[in-house]
Enzyme design. Structure first.
Site, PDB file in Angstrom:
ATOM      1  N   GLY A   1       0.834  -1.194   0.000  1.00  0.00           N
ATOM      2  CA  GLY A   1       0.000   0.000   0.000  1.00  0.00           C
ATOM      3  C   GLY A   1       0.866   1.240   0.000  1.00  0.00           C
ATOM      4  O   GLY A   1       1.996   1.219  -0.488  1.00  0.00           O
ATOM      5  N   CYS A   2       0.354   2.325   0.541  1.00  0.00           N
ATOM      6  CA  CYS A   2       1.125   3.567   0.638  1.00  0.00           C
ATOM      7  C   CYS A   2       2.447   3.259   1.327  1.00  0.00           C
ATOM      8  O   CYS A   2       2.477   2.594   2.360  1.00  0.00           O
ATOM      9  CB  CYS A   2       0.340   4.620   1.416  1.00  0.00           C
ATOM     10  N   PHE A   3       3.546   3.744   0.792  1.00  0.00           N
ATOM     11  CA  PHE A   3       4.860   3.327   1.292  1.00  0.00           C
ATOM     12  C   PHE A   3       5.307   3.977   2.591  1.00  0.00           C
ATOM     13  O   PHE A   3       6.274   3.547   3.201  1.00  0.00           O
ATOM     14  CB  PHE A   3       5.947   3.488   0.231  1.00  0.00           C
TER      15      PHE A   3
END
Length: 156
Positions: A9-11
């Site tokens: 997902g979002c890093f």
């Protein structure tokens, strides 16, 4: 040192989680799994480059096993979601393991099969690592930088 690349997902959050793992020496956020060379964040967000937001984890295999990193990876996100994590939707947020060699590939597939045997419908992509494109500097340690700024420090 060895490297591992994970898309969860979002890093920003995975970067922080992997930094806490003993034996991890560095973590960088970036992009992998797409077709465009040196993509920008804005390009990746369009979904047209094919890249996932990823973390590149540098670690000392004498201190932490790749299998332990896989355990962290599967624990810090929902590997059953397709092209999303929570409110973040798009192919750039897909669950992915980009393996560096046959041993990493075998370990990732074994964990995925183990979870499937437990009835967990894992959607995690397992692919050969290609080029890791480091994200823009403002994305590196983004959450840690925010905590050092004004946000959350208004009365100190």
């Amino acid at each position: 040192m060895a490297k591992a690349i994970f898309g969860a997902g979002c890093f920003w959050s995975p970067e922080e989680q992997f930094r806490k793992v003993p034996g991890v020496t560095d973590v960088a956020v970036g992009y992998a799994g797409g077709a465009k060379e040196n993509p920008t964040y804005e390009e990746v967000c369009t979904g047209n480059t094919g890249h996932a937001e990823v973390v590149e984890v540098e670690y000392d295999p004498e201190k932490v096993a790749y299998e332990d990193l896989l355990e962290v990876f599967f624990d810090i996100h929902d590997p059953t979601q397709v092209n999303r994590q929570g409110p973040d939707v798009g192919t750039q947020y897909r669950s992915a393991v980009f393996y560096e060699d046959a041993e990493q590939e075998a370990a990732a597939r074994a964990v995925k099969e183990k979870l499937a045997a437990r009835g967990v419908p894992v959607a995690t992509e397992i692919s050969k690592a290609d080029t890791f494109w480091r994200a823009e500097e403002y994305h590196q340690q983004f959450l840690a930088k925010r905590r050092k700024g004004v946000s959350g420090n208004l009365f100190r």
